[in-house]
Design an enzyme around this catalytic site. Structure first.
Site: not given
Length: 252
Positions: A113, A176
């Site tokens: 990630c 995000e």
């Protein structure tokens, strides 16, 4: 021996969490001087700022993109990706983030990630999510030691985007537009200990039991995706095209 090691890691994690803030009235303020030097340097990288429709609107340091604003309690919205890596037997790789990580240390998550970087011009390329794919290739090499020649940008299956936010510990958080990439391939894994403390492959029918037995929490994005979409996608690794949703941003 394992118990002693676990106790030492737990004490170190508690110390890092305690030292990462100072009290200013009732507000918390981030401190970088107490953190791992490599992780601190990484906070200077420039992420891509976006609006809620994923339109690029500028750049800001990783530190600025993850710091919870003490006045508004907000975190700046930026572009990211999450890679879900499966071997040819259909087992999924999960990693445990190292205690050195500044955001969400010592937590379990999917294979990788991270963020495309504004200062790398190719990673700003939006056509067919090429910039995201290149960033994923770069980070898989850095975090898990997967040789770049074992994974090409075309190998990633781009499924959708997810908009999520989490205030973390109140000092460092996430906000995000997260591109979801699936990859099924047998690869060489040599984890970077500054990034990753553990890796393991999980079978589909063991995921719930395995997660219940983890000795650390899940990252918020992994928990969210596991709860809403992951099992369905995992059950359909050989026909993922049917589940693509590239125009809509998922908001859970």
């Amino acid at each position: 021996m394992l118990t002693s090691r676990w106790n030492l890691l737990s004490l170190r994690l508690q110390w890092l969490r305690h030292c990462s803030t100072t009290q200013v009235g009732k507000q918390k303020e981030a401190r970088l001087d107490v953190h791992d030097p490599l992780q601190t340097i990484a906070l200077k990288e420039q992420c891509i700022l976006v609006d809620e429709n994923d339109k690029a609107i500028g750049a800001a340091s990783k530190a600025d993109c993850h710091r919870v604003d003490p006045q508004t309690n907000d975190v700046r919205l930026h572009r990211a990706f999450s890679v879900f890596l499966f071997n040819t037997k259909g087992e999924m790789l999960v990693q445990r983030r190292s205690v050195h990580k500044i955001t969400f240390p010592d937590t379990y998550t999917n294979a990788c990630c991270s963020h495309p970087l504004h200062e790398i011009s190719q990673e700003r390329e939006e056509d067919q999510a090429l910039g995201i794919r290149l960033a994923a290739q770069r980070r898989l090499n850095y975090e898990l030691g997967i040789p770049k020649d074992e994974i090409q940008p075309k190998d990633f299956h781009y499924l959708t985007r997810i908009h999520y936010a989490d205030k973390g510990d109140g000092i460092w958080g996430e906000h995000e537009i997260d591109y979801i990439l699936f990859l099924q391939k047998d690869v060489t894994v040599r984890p970077n200990s500054n990034e990753v403390s553990e890796v393991r492959y999980l079978k589909r029918d063991e995921i719930d039991d395995a997660v219940a037995k983890f000795h650390a929490p899940l990252t918020p994005w992994f928990s969210l995706i596991l709860r809403h979409r992951l099992k369905q996608w995992w059950d359909n690794l050989h026909r993922l095209s049917q589940f693509e949703d590239l125009n809509k941003i998922q908001r859970f």
